[in-house]
Every structure is written in C-alpha cells, then in structure tokens.
Design a protein around this motif. Structure first.
Motif, PDB file in Angstrom:
ATOM      1  N   ARG A 255       0.823  -1.203   0.000  1.00 56.96           N
ATOM      2  CA  ARG A 255       0.000   0.000   0.000  1.00 56.96           C
ATOM      3  C   ARG A 255       0.864   1.262   0.000  1.00 56.96           C
ATOM      4  NH1 ARG A 255      -5.265  -0.005   1.205  1.00 56.96           N
ATOM      5  NH2 ARG A 255      -5.117   1.790   2.599  1.00 56.96           N
ATOM      6  N   GLN A 256       1.971   1.240   0.720  1.00 54.77           N
ATOM      7  CA  GLN A 256       2.883   2.384   0.734  1.00 54.77           C
ATOM      8  C   GLN A 256       3.470   2.627  -0.651  1.00 54.77           C
ATOM      9  OE1 GLN A 256       5.791   1.422   3.727  1.00 54.77           O
ATOM     10  NE2 GLN A 256       4.263   1.371   5.367  1.00 54.77           N
ATOM     11  N   ARG A 257       3.835   1.560  -1.325  1.00 56.47           N
ATOM     12  CA  ARG A 257       4.410   1.706  -2.658  1.00 56.47           C
ATOM     13  C   ARG A 257       3.365   2.163  -3.665  1.00 56.47           C
ATOM     14  NH1 ARG A 257       7.192  -0.590   0.674  1.00 56.47           N
ATOM     15  NH2 ARG A 257       9.452  -0.929   0.519  1.00 56.47           N
ATOM     16  N   ALA A 258       2.145   1.678  -3.508  1.00 57.04           N
ATOM     17  CA  ALA A 258       1.054   2.142  -4.371  1.00 57.04           C
ATOM     18  C   ALA A 258       0.787   3.629  -4.149  1.00 57.04           C
ATOM     19  CB  ALA A 258      -0.210   1.331  -4.090  1.00 57.04           C
ATOM     20  N   LYS A 259       0.817   4.055  -2.896  1.00 58.33           N
ATOM     21  CA  LYS A 259       0.591   5.468  -2.574  1.00 58.33           C
ATOM     22  C   LYS A 259       1.645   6.350  -3.226  1.00 58.33           C
ATOM     23  CE  LYS A 259      -0.035   8.596   1.367  1.00 58.33           C
ATOM     24  NZ  LYS A 259      -0.048   8.708   2.851  1.00 58.33           N
ATOM     25  N   PHE A 260       2.888   5.902  -3.192  1.00 55.69           N
ATOM     26  CA  PHE A 260       3.970   6.672  -3.815  1.00 55.69           C
ATOM     27  C   PHE A 260       3.752   6.799  -5.322  1.00 55.69           C
ATOM     28  CE2 PHE A 260       8.007   6.924  -6.071  1.00 55.69           C
ATOM     29  CZ  PHE A 260       8.581   8.046  -5.469  1.00 55.69           C
ATOM     30  N   TYR A 261       3.488   5.665  -5.973  1.00 52.66           N
ATOM     31  CA  TYR A 261       3.209   5.695  -7.410  1.00 52.66           C
ATOM     32  C   TYR A 261       2.092   6.701  -7.726  1.00 52.66           C
ATOM     33  CZ  TYR A 261       5.619   1.397  -9.170  1.00 52.66           C
ATOM     34  OH  TYR A 261       6.521   0.461  -9.605  1.00 52.66           O
ATOM     35  N   SER A 262       0.997   6.579  -7.002  1.00 47.23           N
ATOM     36  CA  SER A 262      -0.183   7.389  -7.322  1.00 47.23           C
ATOM     37  C   SER A 262       0.087   8.868  -7.126  1.00 47.23           C
ATOM     38  CB  SER A 262      -1.374   6.941  -6.468  1.00 47.23           C
ATOM     39  OG  SER A 262      -1.807   5.651  -6.853  1.00 47.23           O
ATOM     40  N   GLN A 263       0.729   9.233  -6.027  1.00 51.35           N
ATOM     41  CA  GLN A 263       1.014  10.644  -5.766  1.00 51.35           C
ATOM     42  C   GLN A 263       1.902  11.236  -6.853  1.00 51.35           C
ATOM     43  OE1 GLN A 263       2.671  10.557  -1.780  1.00 51.35           O
ATOM     44  NE2 GLN A 263       0.685  10.980  -0.839  1.00 51.35           N
ATOM     45  N   LYS A 264       2.951  10.513  -7.206  1.00 50.37           N
ATOM     46  CA  LYS A 264       3.894  11.028  -8.195  1.00 50.37           C
ATOM     47  C   LYS A 264       3.282  11.092  -9.598  1.00 50.37           C
ATOM     48  CE  LYS A 264       7.355  11.849  -5.510  1.00 50.37           C
ATOM     49  NZ  LYS A 264       7.823  13.233  -5.292  1.00 50.37           N
ATOM     50  N   LEU A 265       2.569  10.061  -9.972  1.00 55.86           N
ATOM     51  CA  LEU A 265       1.999  10.024 -11.319  1.00 55.86           C
ATOM     52  C   LEU A 265       0.887  11.055 -11.487  1.00 55.86           C
ATOM     53  CD1 LEU A 265       1.973   6.161 -11.863  1.00 55.86           C
ATOM     54  CD2 LEU A 265       3.407   7.825 -13.075  1.00 55.86           C
ATOM     55  N   GLU A 267       0.858  13.910 -10.079  1.00 52.52           N
ATOM     56  CA  GLU A 267       1.530  15.211 -10.155  1.00 52.52           C
ATOM     57  C   GLU A 267       2.030  15.517 -11.556  1.00 52.52           C
ATOM     58  OE1 GLU A 267       4.716  15.172  -7.351  1.00 52.52           O
ATOM     59  OE2 GLU A 267       3.397  15.000  -5.595  1.00 52.52           O
ATOM     60  N   ILE A 268       2.461  14.479 -12.276  1.00 56.47           N
ATOM     61  CA  ILE A 268       3.210  14.764 -13.505  1.00 56.47           C
ATOM     62  C   ILE A 268       2.527  14.323 -14.803  1.00 56.47           C
ATOM     63  CG2 ILE A 268       5.432  14.787 -12.319  1.00 56.47           C
ATOM     64  CD1 ILE A 268       5.911  11.949 -13.313  1.00 56.47           C
ATOM     65  N   VAL A 269       1.720  13.256 -14.760  1.00 53.23           N
ATOM     66  CA  VAL A 269       1.175  12.746 -16.026  1.00 53.23           C
ATOM     67  C   VAL A 269      -0.312  12.388 -15.914  1.00 53.23           C
ATOM     68  CG1 VAL A 269       3.328  11.908 -17.054  1.00 53.23           C
ATOM     69  CG2 VAL A 269       2.079  10.437 -15.443  1.00 53.23           C
ATOM     70  N   SER A 270      -1.043  13.089 -15.084  1.00 59.03           N
ATOM     71  CA  SER A 270      -2.462  12.755 -14.899  1.00 59.03           C
ATOM     72  C   SER A 270      -3.265  12.906 -16.192  1.00 59.03           C
ATOM     73  CB  SER A 270      -3.078  13.624 -13.797  1.00 59.03           C
ATOM     74  OG  SER A 270      -2.960  14.995 -14.134  1.00 59.03           O
ATOM     75  N   ARG A 354      12.239  -1.061  -4.139  1.00 58.10           N
ATOM     76  CA  ARG A 354      12.991   0.075  -3.612  1.00 58.10           C
ATOM     77  C   ARG A 354      12.412   1.407  -4.098  1.00 58.10           C
ATOM     78  NH1 ARG A 354      16.907  -3.752  -5.053  1.00 58.10           N
ATOM     79  NH2 ARG A 354      18.177  -4.510  -3.308  1.00 58.10           N
ATOM     80  N   ARG A 355      12.474   2.399  -3.231  1.00 55.98           N
ATOM     81  CA  ARG A 355      11.977   3.724  -3.580  1.00 55.98           C
ATOM     82  C   ARG A 355      12.739   4.300  -4.775  1.00 55.98           C
ATOM     83  NH1 ARG A 355       9.077   7.291  -0.690  1.00 55.98           N
ATOM     84  NH2 ARG A 355       7.873   5.391  -0.349  1.00 55.98           N
ATOM     85  N   GLU A 356      14.030   4.064  -4.834  1.00 53.33           N
ATOM     86  CA  GLU A 356      14.824   4.591  -5.949  1.00 53.33           C
ATOM     87  C   GLU A 356      14.379   3.964  -7.277  1.00 53.33           C
ATOM     88  OE1 GLU A 356      18.945   2.163  -6.019  1.00 53.33           O
ATOM     89  OE2 GLU A 356      18.419   2.933  -4.030  1.00 53.33           O
ATOM     90  N   ASP A 357      13.949   2.699  -7.226  1.00 57.84           N
ATOM     91  CA  ASP A 357      13.459   2.051  -8.438  1.00 57.84           C
ATOM     92  C   ASP A 357      12.100   2.616  -8.840  1.00 57.84           C
ATOM     93  OD1 ASP A 357      15.715   0.491  -8.655  1.00 57.84           O
ATOM     94  OD2 ASP A 357      14.837  -1.247  -7.653  1.00 57.84           O
ATOM     95  N   GLN A 358      11.249   2.884  -7.854  1.00 60.80           N
ATOM     96  CA  GLN A 358       9.967   3.515  -8.170  1.00 60.80           C
ATOM     97  C   GLN A 358      10.172   4.904  -8.764  1.00 60.80           C
ATOM     98  OE1 GLN A 358       7.710   2.663  -4.236  1.00 60.80           O
ATOM     99  NE2 GLN A 358       6.177   2.563  -5.857  1.00 60.80           N
ATOM    100  N   GLU A 359      11.113   5.642  -8.232  1.00 64.21           N
ATOM    101  CA  GLU A 359      11.400   6.979  -8.763  1.00 64.21           C
ATOM    102  C   GLU A 359      11.863   6.898 -10.218  1.00 64.21           C
ATOM    103  OE1 GLU A 359      14.235   8.314  -5.905  1.00 64.21           O
ATOM    104  OE2 GLU A 359      12.708   9.168  -4.568  1.00 64.21           O
ATOM    105  N   TYR A 360      12.673   5.886 -10.510  1.00 64.94           N
ATOM    106  CA  TYR A 360      13.160   5.684 -11.874  1.00 64.94           C
ATOM    107  C   TYR A 360      11.996   5.339 -12.813  1.00 64.94           C
ATOM    108  CZ  TYR A 360      15.773   3.521 -15.748  1.00 64.94           C
ATOM    109  OH  TYR A 360      16.282   3.191 -16.985  1.00 64.94           O
ATOM    110  N   ILE A 361      11.087   4.481 -12.352  1.00 62.88           N
ATOM    111  CA  ILE A 361       9.921   4.105 -13.156  1.00 62.88           C
ATOM    112  C   ILE A 361       9.065   5.327 -13.470  1.00 62.88           C
ATOM    113  CG2 ILE A 361       7.751   2.796 -13.148  1.00 62.88           C
ATOM    114  CD1 ILE A 361       9.300   0.724 -11.332  1.00 62.88           C
ATOM    115  N   VAL A 362       8.779   6.120 -12.452  1.00 59.98           N
ATOM    116  CA  VAL A 362       7.969   7.332 -12.639  1.00 59.98           C
ATOM    117  C   VAL A 362       8.666   8.297 -13.590  1.00 59.98           C
ATOM    118  CG1 VAL A 362       7.040   9.370 -11.486  1.00 59.98           C
ATOM    119  CG2 VAL A 362       6.776   7.107 -10.429  1.00 59.98           C
ATOM    120  N   GLU A 363       9.972   8.435 -13.413  1.00 55.46           N
ATOM    121  CA  GLU A 363      10.759   9.328 -14.279  1.00 55.46           C
ATOM    122  C   GLU A 363      10.644   8.914 -15.741  1.00 55.46           C
ATOM    123  OE1 GLU A 363      15.454   9.595 -15.299  1.00 55.46           O
ATOM    124  OE2 GLU A 363      14.954   9.601 -13.158  1.00 55.46           O
ATOM    125  N   LYS A 364      10.708   7.614 -15.998  1.00 54.37           N
ATOM    126  CA  LYS A 364      10.650   7.129 -17.378  1.00 54.37           C
ATOM    127  C   LYS A 364       9.243   7.284 -17.970  1.00 54.37           C
ATOM    128  CE  LYS A 364      14.907   6.375 -17.864  1.00 54.37           C
ATOM    129  NZ  LYS A 364      15.661   7.259 -18.796  1.00 54.37           N
TER     130      LYS A 364
END
Length: 373
Positions: A255-265, A267-270, A354-364
């Motif tokens: 759930r924490q990882r899903a929350k991170f994905y959702s918040q970031k995505l 913000e940038i690509v809704s 890992r959070r760094e991997d999620q950040e990389y996914i969102v970035e791409k």
C-alpha cells in the motif's frame, strides 16, 4: 542499464531464508509430507485471519474454485455468472464441472464485476455468482449479496489476488458461501510452488471440500463423491506458515508503494495516466498496481527499452477466448472490458520494491509522455 523486475522474490527470500530452510528440513525429517501438522496450522491461521471457521488447503487456486463450486452443489448444466476480465482459471473451473460460464461486464473504475449488470444475466438455470476481487480490491459485495439472496444463489469469491483485502471491514469468505485463495509464487502470500485454499463458514461446503480434495473418499477407500487429488503438501504449507506471519506487513508495504506511485503520477502525467481508485470502505492490497494509460503498447515498449518490466493483465478477455467460442459471445458484447484490455498496464509491485526504483519508473513514464506531447 538498470533492470527492474515485475516481482523479485529473491529480495524477500534473503530475509527469511534461514527460517524457510529450517522448516523444510523439519518437514523432510518428519517424513510427514502430505496433509500434516503444517497444513493444519495454515488452515486454522488463514481461516481465523479471514474471520471464518474453516480453511481447506488444496493443490492450487484453480482447484480451490473448482472444488468450492462442486461442494456448493454446482453441477453440469448450471449457469455461473462471472466477469470476462480475469485469469482463465475463474471460468475454467466452471466449465470443468460441466457448468456454463455466463459473463457480465465490469465496473470501469475498479475493473471488478459490475453488480448493476448481474441481474439481467440471471435465468432459471443460474446457480452461482463468482465475483473476482481483481488486483487486490474486493468487489461490491453488498450489492452482489442482495442479488444472490433475492435469487437464492451461491457466491464463491475468487480472492486469488486478495488475501488480506477488506470490504466494509469484512474479508473474503465472510460475504459469500466460500472464498478461494491462490498461493502461486507471485501472489501476496506465495508458496515456492503451487498451492491454494478454500475458506468458508458453511459447514457442509467445508466438509465436502475436504472429501473432494482426496478423491472423494471418506473414510479412506470409500468413495461417495467424485473427487480429485488436490492436496496442499507439507513443504509448501511450512513455507507459507513462515510467510503468513508477515502478511499484514506485506500488505502495508504494498500500500505504501502504491501510494507513492499514485502521488507522483498524478503530479506529472495525470493527463495521460489514470491511477488505481480505492473505493471508500475498501482495503486494497495491491496484488497488482494497474494503470489505465494512453498509448499503452508504446509505453510498455519504452519501459522495456529502459529496463523496466510491466505486464498486461489481461490482454484477451474470457468471452473472446477460442475455448469459449461455443458460448456465442462476440466482440462488442462487453465494451467496458474491451476498452480496459487496450489500456491497462501493471507496474512492478512487491513489498521489497525500492523507492529509488519507483522513482526511476515514474521518471521514465514522465519522459515517455513529455517526448510525445
């Protein structure tokens, strides 16, 4: 190049390796390899966790559905209503009994079966409904139960992806005749091989399920039901007992990882991406983190080129599968499902991601859409 897998079981294994190996050695040394103490322990713990009175360990999640339906007296010629947007096993279990899968369309937000469409599919041959708690979020069980009670129908919840999920404070098994879990290695509670379980508070369904899983015999060598060889073995149960202690922790990490994905995505690509919606009162355990995206196939290929795994669950709906051609469905029958198969994309999701991997996914993902504006 960085590589991010959909699921990396090796990360989880590192933390529990010692305990897992000790348990496996213990089982082998005991020579009690089938339906022993480890299976009993898992059955009791999962039943208690699901707030029901019985757990019946079986060979896999597909057999769990099949056996639960048979134990609930679904027979040849009966109709069973379910969703076309699920893994094949849901409808395969119906068909293997000689019953008839009857599909209805899905809710566009949750991807679960749309209760508003169920009643029109009911006939005098309808015996059961199988709601699938897809991706880790439970279906609208209040509405489904109203329909089932009105028409005296059995409910078998396909909770293969939803152990630990909740609907209005209730877990799978509490709101139907029975629920079924899969312990396939990729599941939220995964074995190191196949495994499954039926959970129910219905005494008759529980008793018949236990008989059906051992060739229909009770006592041994006396067969009153046509059963199968579908038993959860002791080694897999021992492994699952180790992992089960962490199931709530695993769910929260997802759930924490899903929350991170959702918040970031958001913000940038809704404009291009729709993130999962958790219905009010639900507790989503994110077996999969599944987006609706524009230019899905191009995005998937772009992610692959950048070392990121992604998956389409599911590319072909059940009503268009060749094996079910004789049911007479055609393209256009379930427009919400058919739209979803062109748009859904699941990103890597597991407790150790890992959070760094999620950040990389969102970035791409952001990079993909910025290059195509």
């Amino acid at each position: 190049m960085k590589r991010i897998k959909m699921l990396d079981l090796s990360e989880q294994y590192k933390d529990i390796k010692g305990e897992i190996l000790d348990k496996i050695n213990e089982v082998i040394s005991s020579s009690q390899l089938i339906l022993g103490n480890n299976v009993n322990e898992l059955e009791q713990d999962v039943a208690k966790y699901s707030n029901v009175t019985n757990g019946i360990g079986v060979g896999n999640g597909s057999d769990a559905i099949h056996i639960a339906l048979q134990a609930a007296k679904v027979k040849e010629g009966d109709e069973v209503i379910t969703t076309p947007f699920t893994f094949f096993a849901t409808a395969g279990a119906i068909a293997r009994l000689g019953a008839i899968p009857v599909f209805v369309d899905i809710d566009s937000i949750t991807f679960n079966i749309d209760p508003q469409k169920i009643e029109n599919a009911i006939t005098d041959r309808t015996k059961a409904i199988i709601p699938v708690h897809l991706y880790g979020q439970m279906a609208d069980m209040d509405e489904i139960n109203k329909i089932a009670k009105k028409h005296n129908l059995v409910i078998v919840e396909d909770a293969a992806q939803a152990i630990g999920a909740e609907y209005q404070g209730k877990k799978p098994g509490e709101l139907g005749t029975a629920a079924t879990y899969s312990f396939f290695p990729t599941k939220n509670l995964g074995a190191y091989g196949d495994g499954g379980m039926i959970v129910t508070s219905n005494k008759e369904v529980a008793e018949d399920s236990r008989v059906i899983r051992v060739h229909g015999s009770k006592p041994k060598y006396h067969h009153h039901l046509l059963g199968y060889n579908s038993r959860l073995d002791e080694i897999q149960a021992a492994i699952l007992n180790v992992k089960f202690k962490k199931i709530s922790e695993f769910s929260e990490q997802r759930r924490q990882r899903a929350k991170f994905y959702s918040q970031k995505l958001k913000e940038i690509v809704s404009e291009y991406v729709s993130t999962p919606t958790e219905r009010e009162g639900n507790y989503h355990v994110y077996h999969q983190y599944t987006l609706r995206v524009k230019r899905r196939d191009e995005l998937k290929e772009f992610l692959k080129e950048n070392g990121i795994d992604s998956m389409i669950y599911y590319p072909v709906p059940l009503h268009l599968q060749p094996v079910f051609e004789e049911l007479g469905y055609k393209r256009g029958d379930f427009p919400v499902t058919e739209k979803a198969i062109d748009e859904v994309l699941s990103l890597p999701m597991y407790p150790e991601l890992r959070r760094e991997d999620q950040e990389y996914i969102v970035e791409k993902i952001e990079q993909f859409y910025s290059l195509r504006k």
